[in-house]
Scaffold this motif. Sequence first.
Motif, short mmCIF file in Angstrom:
data_model
loop_
_atom_site.label_atom_id
_atom_site.label_comp_id
_atom_site.label_asym_id
_atom_site.label_seq_id
_atom_site.Cartn_x
_atom_site.Cartn_y
_atom_site.Cartn_z
N GLN A 83 0.84 -1.20 0.00
CA GLN A 83 0.00 0.00 0.00
C GLN A 83 0.88 1.25 0.00
O GLN A 83 1.55 1.54 1.00
CB GLN A 83 -0.91 0.02 1.22
N PRO A 84 0.90 2.02 -1.08
CA PRO A 84 1.68 3.27 -1.09
C PRO A 84 1.18 4.21 0.01
O PRO A 84 -0.03 4.35 0.23
CB PRO A 84 1.41 3.85 -2.48
N ALA A 85 2.11 4.84 0.71
CA ALA A 85 1.74 5.72 1.82
C ALA A 85 2.81 6.78 2.02
O ALA A 85 3.99 6.55 1.78
CB ALA A 85 1.55 4.92 3.11
N THR A 86 2.35 7.94 2.47
CA THR A 86 3.23 9.00 2.93
C THR A 86 2.85 9.30 4.37
O THR A 86 1.74 9.76 4.64
CB THR A 86 3.08 10.27 2.07
N LEU A 87 3.75 8.99 5.29
CA LEU A 87 3.48 9.14 6.70
C LEU A 87 4.20 10.38 7.23
O LEU A 87 5.41 10.54 7.04
CB LEU A 87 3.93 7.89 7.46
N VAL A 88 3.43 11.26 7.88
CA VAL A 88 3.97 12.50 8.43
C VAL A 88 4.43 12.23 9.86
O VAL A 88 3.62 11.83 10.70
CB VAL A 88 2.89 13.60 8.40
N PRO A 89 5.70 12.42 10.17
CA PRO A 89 6.18 12.14 11.53
C PRO A 89 5.66 13.17 12.53
O PRO A 89 5.73 14.38 12.29
CB PRO A 89 7.70 12.21 11.39
N VAL A 90 5.13 12.68 13.65
CA VAL A 90 4.63 13.55 14.71
C VAL A 90 5.12 13.00 16.05
O VAL A 90 5.55 11.85 16.15
CB VAL A 90 3.09 13.64 14.70
N ALA A 91 5.04 13.83 17.10
CA ALA A 91 5.54 13.42 18.41
C ALA A 91 4.56 12.52 19.16
O ALA A 91 4.98 11.63 19.90
CB ALA A 91 5.82 14.67 19.25
N GLY A 92 3.26 12.72 18.97
CA GLY A 92 2.27 11.97 19.72
C GLY A 92 2.21 10.50 19.32
O GLY A 92 2.52 10.13 18.18
N ALA A 93 1.80 9.66 20.26
CA ALA A 93 1.76 8.22 20.03
C ALA A 93 0.54 7.83 19.21
O ALA A 93 -0.57 8.33 19.43
CB ALA A 93 1.74 7.48 21.37
N LEU A 94 0.75 6.93 18.28
CA LEU A 94 -0.34 6.34 17.50
C LEU A 94 -1.32 5.64 18.43
O LEU A 94 -0.92 4.90 19.34
CB LEU A 94 0.24 5.34 16.50
N ARG A 95 -2.60 5.86 18.22
CA ARG A 95 -3.62 5.24 19.06
C ARG A 95 -3.90 3.80 18.61
O ARG A 95 -3.48 3.39 17.52
CB ARG A 95 -4.91 6.05 19.01
N GLN A 96 -4.62 3.07 19.43
CA GLN A 96 -5.10 1.75 19.06
C GLN A 96 -6.62 1.75 18.97
O GLN A 96 -7.30 2.47 19.70
CB GLN A 96 -4.66 0.69 20.08
N ALA A 97 -7.13 0.93 18.07
CA ALA A 97 -8.57 0.69 17.96
C ALA A 97 -8.78 -0.81 18.03
O ALA A 97 -8.25 -1.56 17.19
CB ALA A 97 -9.13 1.26 16.66
N VAL A 98 -9.51 -1.27 19.03
CA VAL A 98 -9.68 -2.70 19.27
C VAL A 98 -11.13 -3.09 18.96
O VAL A 98 -12.07 -2.55 19.55
CB VAL A 98 -9.33 -3.07 20.72
#
Length: 326
Positions: A83-98
Amino acid sequence: MTGPGQVRVLCLTPNPAWDVTYGVDRLDPGEALRVRSVAARAGGKGVNVARVVRALGGDSVAVAPVGGLLAPAFAADLEAAGQPATLVPVAGALRQAVAVVPEHAGPDDGGHPTVLNEPGAALTEEEWGLLVRTAVGLTSDRPVVTISGSLPPGTTQDRFTSLVRALREAGCPVHVDVSGPGLLWAAQAGADLIKPNRAELAEATGTHDLAQGVAALQRLGAHDVVVTDGEKGLAAFEPGSTAPAARARLDAPVHGNPTGAGDAAMAALAVSVGRPWAERLALTVATSAAAVLQPVAGEVDPEDVRLLADRVLTENVNDTPRTTED
């Protein structure tokens, strides 16, 4: 179904997530549950849209702000999936969805999935600006942009409307699938298509009357509005009219995991841009239903889409039913 590369879609997820799906026999609140299966992958509604666009034969790139301990796994999962993607780096932690999905119970005895969504991290002004600039910079060969899912905590109206307007000023139609105040902000920014479900429309506009809710979005500046209503199907409204241009529904509901159905619908609307409404809604209903048959969000089997398309009933503005083969 669209052919490979025919429609190129930029899929923006302002508040991405690491999606975890637990399969259980049945969901009994207050009881210890044995997890029978676990699936974990990069997610968020826009990422799901991007995956389904590709399954439908289109071309997509996912854009998302990602940081924290799960960021490497998120990036690696997208790369492994192609999957092509452009990810923007940020300081906050990625959340989880369960998502807890009963695998054997019926819809009347604990068979509905339960989803636990963490709120995600707020973006700084600099991080939001970088996200906007990154998305706009990728629009040159993307005739459609989708913005999907929840917004990061602290997102203001100015931030969101500036994002939508910047993308539209870059020459791209912008399709938006958000809820709450973001739905009204999208309308005020002149989004080309807004896709609320019936409950989201009522919550945002303060009325349970479908025509009045659509009219409220139109007065704010919305263009096309597509309202989803579960097993009752979809209705599409064009600017200046509260009478649907077309409706579509499946002849009978399918059962499974509905958590990715709305994202699949968004993907179908994107790849079918420019087609007649009856054709667009038929593809959207079939794709959404195909997503329900998959154990995780962000997946459809093109063969399921093809078979389900034969079961879609469409209805034009004068309420004359017809099948998609007519």
